[in-house]
Write a protein that holds these residues in place. Sequence first.
Motif, PDB file in Angstrom:
ATOM      1  N   UNK A  50       7.032 -13.486   6.140  1.00  0.00           N
ATOM      2  CA  UNK A  50       8.768 -13.575   5.833  1.00  0.00           C
ATOM      3  C   UNK A  50       9.443 -14.613   6.783  1.00  0.00           C
ATOM      4  N   UNK A  51      10.330 -15.315   6.349  1.00  0.00           N
ATOM      5  CA  UNK A  51      11.166 -16.126   7.146  1.00  0.00           C
ATOM      6  C   UNK A  51      12.243 -15.049   8.008  1.00  0.00           C
ATOM      7  N   UNK A  52      12.504 -14.157   7.240  1.00  0.00           N
ATOM      8  CA  UNK A  52      13.543 -13.068   7.996  1.00  0.00           C
ATOM      9  C   UNK A  52      13.040 -11.932   7.252  1.00  0.00           C
ATOM     10  N   UNK A  80      -4.529  -1.196   5.904  1.00  0.00           N
ATOM     11  CA  UNK A  80      -4.733  -2.795   5.307  1.00  0.00           C
ATOM     12  C   UNK A  80      -3.841  -3.712   6.124  1.00  0.00           C
ATOM     13  N   UNK A  81      -4.685  -4.225   7.110  1.00  0.00           N
ATOM     14  CA  UNK A  81      -4.268  -4.630   8.416  1.00  0.00           C
ATOM     15  C   UNK A  81      -3.116  -5.850   8.134  1.00  0.00           C
ATOM     16  N   UNK A  82      -1.787  -5.733   8.508  1.00  0.00           N
ATOM     17  CA  UNK A  82      -0.840  -6.513   8.193  1.00  0.00           C
ATOM     18  C   UNK A  82      -0.843  -8.108   9.043  1.00  0.00           C
ATOM     19  N   UNK A  83      -0.655  -9.048   8.274  1.00  0.00           N
ATOM     20  CA  UNK A  83      -0.526 -10.072   9.124  1.00  0.00           C
ATOM     21  C   UNK A  83       0.811 -10.606   8.802  1.00  0.00           C
ATOM     22  N   UNK A  84       1.608 -10.887   9.763  1.00  0.00           N
ATOM     23  CA  UNK A  84       3.168 -10.953   9.374  1.00  0.00           C
ATOM     24  C   UNK A  84       3.433 -12.154  10.650  1.00  0.00           C
ATOM     25  N   UNK A  85       4.925 -12.606  10.311  1.00  0.00           N
ATOM     26  CA  UNK A  85       5.729 -13.264  10.951  1.00  0.00           C
ATOM     27  C   UNK A  85       6.303 -12.233  12.160  1.00  0.00           C
ATOM     28  N   UNK A  86       6.589 -13.021  13.288  1.00  0.00           N
ATOM     29  CA  UNK A  86       7.218 -12.224  14.297  1.00  0.00           C
ATOM     30  C   UNK A  86       8.740 -12.368  13.996  1.00  0.00           C
ATOM     31  N   UNK A  87       9.500 -11.462  13.355  1.00  0.00           N
ATOM     32  CA  UNK A  87      10.937 -11.243  12.859  1.00  0.00           C
ATOM     33  C   UNK A  87      11.225 -10.156  12.222  1.00  0.00           C
ATOM     34  N   UNK A  88      12.536  -9.534  12.818  1.00  0.00           N
ATOM     35  CA  UNK A  88      12.974  -8.313  12.226  1.00  0.00           C
ATOM     36  C   UNK A  88      11.961  -7.232  12.444  1.00  0.00           C
ATOM     37  N   UNK A  89      12.120  -6.439  11.275  1.00  0.00           N
ATOM     38  CA  UNK A  89      11.143  -5.167  11.417  1.00  0.00           C
ATOM     39  C   UNK A  89       9.725  -5.569  11.624  1.00  0.00           C
ATOM     40  N   UNK A 114       8.494  -7.668  13.567  1.00  0.00           N
ATOM     41  CA  UNK A 114       8.105  -7.707  15.077  1.00  0.00           C
ATOM     42  C   UNK A 114       8.208  -6.481  15.402  1.00  0.00           C
ATOM     43  N   UNK A 115       9.125  -5.489  15.153  1.00  0.00           N
ATOM     44  CA  UNK A 115       9.217  -4.047  15.556  1.00  0.00           C
ATOM     45  C   UNK A 115       7.998  -3.059  15.470  1.00  0.00           C
ATOM     46  N   UNK A 116       7.286  -3.610  14.443  1.00  0.00           N
ATOM     47  CA  UNK A 116       6.224  -2.483  13.756  1.00  0.00           C
ATOM     48  C   UNK A 116       4.936  -2.766  14.110  1.00  0.00           C
ATOM     49  N   UNK A 117       4.524  -4.135  14.031  1.00  0.00           N
ATOM     50  CA  UNK A 117       3.297  -4.690  14.105  1.00  0.00           C
ATOM     51  C   UNK A 117       2.885  -4.971  15.683  1.00  0.00           C
ATOM     52  N   UNK A 159       0.294 -11.262  14.312  1.00  0.00           N
ATOM     53  CA  UNK A 159       1.797 -11.711  14.076  1.00  0.00           C
ATOM     54  C   UNK A 159       1.584 -13.237  14.311  1.00  0.00           C
ATOM     55  N   UNK A 160       2.398 -13.926  13.691  1.00  0.00           N
ATOM     56  CA  UNK A 160       2.454 -15.340  14.100  1.00  0.00           C
ATOM     57  C   UNK A 160       3.799 -15.892  14.431  1.00  0.00           C
ATOM     58  N   UNK A 161       4.005 -16.692  15.193  1.00  0.00           N
ATOM     59  CA  UNK A 161       5.424 -16.985  15.906  1.00  0.00           C
ATOM     60  C   UNK A 161       6.259 -17.723  14.779  1.00  0.00           C
ATOM     61  N   UNK A 162       5.995 -18.674  13.881  1.00  0.00           N
ATOM     62  CA  UNK A 162       6.799 -19.432  13.306  1.00  0.00           C
ATOM     63  C   UNK A 162       6.320 -19.086  11.731  1.00  0.00           C
ATOM     64  N   UNK A 163       7.061 -19.445  10.757  1.00  0.00           N
ATOM     65  CA  UNK A 163       6.552 -19.571   9.283  1.00  0.00           C
ATOM     66  C   UNK A 163       6.401 -20.916   8.955  1.00  0.00           C
ATOM     67  N   UNK A 164       5.302 -21.548   9.271  1.00  0.00           N
ATOM     68  CA  UNK A 164       4.783 -22.753   8.899  1.00  0.00           C
ATOM     69  C   UNK A 164       3.416 -22.693   8.301  1.00  0.00           C
ATOM     70  N   UNK A 165       3.267 -24.066   7.928  1.00  0.00           N
ATOM     71  CA  UNK A 165       1.701 -24.116   7.255  1.00  0.00           C
ATOM     72  C   UNK A 165       0.688 -24.112   8.268  1.00  0.00           C
ATOM     73  N   UNK A 166       0.913 -24.536   9.690  1.00  0.00           N
ATOM     74  CA  UNK A 166      -0.028 -24.376  10.620  1.00  0.00           C
ATOM     75  C   UNK A 166      -0.088 -23.034  11.230  1.00  0.00           C
ATOM     76  N   UNK A 167       1.016 -22.432  11.557  1.00  0.00           N
ATOM     77  CA  UNK A 167       0.992 -21.092  11.739  1.00  0.00           C
ATOM     78  C   UNK A 167       0.351 -20.173  11.003  1.00  0.00           C
ATOM     79  N   UNK A 168       0.434 -20.234   9.773  1.00  0.00           N
ATOM     80  CA  UNK A 168       0.150 -19.317   8.722  1.00  0.00           C
ATOM     81  C   UNK A 168      -1.397 -19.600   8.656  1.00  0.00           C
ATOM     82  N   UNK A 169      -1.989 -20.891   8.659  1.00  0.00           N
ATOM     83  CA  UNK A 169      -3.394 -21.253   8.727  1.00  0.00           C
ATOM     84  C   UNK A 169      -4.051 -20.632   9.884  1.00  0.00           C
ATOM     85  N   UNK A 170      -3.463 -20.620  11.035  1.00  0.00           N
ATOM     86  CA  UNK A 170      -3.990 -20.013  12.060  1.00  0.00           C
ATOM     87  C   UNK A 170      -4.137 -18.566  12.087  1.00  0.00           C
ATOM     88  N   UNK A 171      -3.002 -18.020  11.450  1.00  0.00           N
ATOM     89  CA  UNK A 171      -3.054 -16.624  11.487  1.00  0.00           C
ATOM     90  C   UNK A 171      -4.104 -16.065  10.179  1.00  0.00           C
TER      91      UNK A 171
END
Length: 485
Positions: A378-380, A395-404, A406-409, A426-438
């Motif tokens: 999510x972007x937010x 079901x292991x969450x793969x998430x962006x580091x934002x909002x809830x 960031x608080x729960x994973x 967690x990934x730092x940004x919502x970008x093609x590269x960050x999600x590819x890496x995640x």
Amino acid sequence: MTMKVLSVASEAAGLVKTGGLADVAGALPAALAAQGVELTTFVPGYPAVLAKLGKAKTLHTWDALLGTPARLLAGKLGDHPLLVLDATALFAREGGPYADASGRDWDDNWRRFAAFARAAADIAGGAVKGRSFDLVHAHDWQAGLVPAYLRFAPFPGGRDVPSVITIHNMAFQGYYPADIFPQLGLTPEAWTVDGVEAYGGVGFLKAGMQLADAITTVSPTYAGEIRSAQFGMGLEGVVLARSPRVHGILNGIDTAEWNPANDPHLAAGFTAGKLAARRKNKRAVEQAFGLDRSDGPLFVVISRMTWQKGMDVLAGVLDHLVGIGGRLALLGAGDAAIEQQFLAAAARHPGRIGVRIGYDEPAAHGLQGGGDAILIPSRFEPCGLTQLYGLAYACVPVVSRTGGLADTVIDANPAALAAGVATGIQMNAVSHDALTMAVSRAVDLYAQGPVWKRLQTNAMKADFSWGASGAAYAALYRQLIEEQA
Ligand code: ADP
């Protein structure tokens, strides 16, 4: 003494649901009953709600609620009191709660939800004999005018009750042109920047934020984020001005609805000690989504197909996901262009990507119980519930580091892995590269059997039931009621 609270929400699980607001509104009554609060839920009488209500007692009638006849019906939401606003001209129509079947918002949404808020303010003020309330809890823009009616046009001779507004998503603000103002039935003094006026129009959410005695949002991180323009979306000034009155209270999950040990929607129930039973659920997902049978990593998505959820970015990462041995089962609906991207990817990768466009509650449970990892870029994300269900269902969450999110994973970085506390990625940004890496990190960790299993068991042990959050709401209610006294 039992506190009596009127919870005003445009959807509630068990009656009508389009997203997380419904889960929260549906779970709050039980969460607060445990804290000595009697929460009465008030919802609009959409056809689906009236059908579930069946024969109901009429408690009150309005000859002209913003110009239209309406009546108040009494029912039950589970074991808890429910009030329903039956107004044919406003709610008796096919389609969703906010939009027609083609997804277009109803033109008269301002009137529908102003009437809903007007009715809520009347009820809170004591319009209905035998029903009195100590506080009103309004949810989102659809209930945003409740504090405005309480302040500027209260029920004549009624009781003065404090109010709380919860922001479940700042992206939906209920902003309308100024010419609706005279039809709202508010006094002229409401038309100021300290009232309902917002950028020259009427802002429903803004009004609620300006006028409620407290503002809550659904995670501590999001409560901080909405102070900035990026997340505040034009209302950051109100958040800053009311800063001491802004609280972040994390959503919990309804463990009666979401319990992997006895979930009727799963092929096999399981616990942290019996993760092997999940394999049956994985087979069920493969079958339902037309995927090859395999013990390799199975990613799932359960989401609105929107920009907020980063689904456009995910669509661009699917060839990579399949290329490194992953499969994907996706359940979602929303933006037609994004849906098309996923359908095209499924056509490119038969047996590896399965897509179901639609809304299907049992299937959502099945995916959480059978998938290995749930993707939430999510972007937010004000709180997010799907990562909480993912944690509860291993079901292991793969998430962006934002909002809830960031608080729960807890990210599986080397330190967290060494300490044995990681619960997801967690990934730092919502970008093609960050999600590819995640996605690559998830596939690598999955290949390390015991490490993955530890992530799953940690996830299942994390407690996101309503206990602490119910207590936080009850404490806030108590404080506001005492202030008012
Ligand atoms: P949001 O409210 O922003 O959509 P949340 O994660 O807070 O996101 O809540 C989403 C809720 O809706 C969860 O209960 C999730 O399981 C459910 N959901 C989302 N899309 C679907 C779908 N297509 N089918 C079934 N349930 C869905």
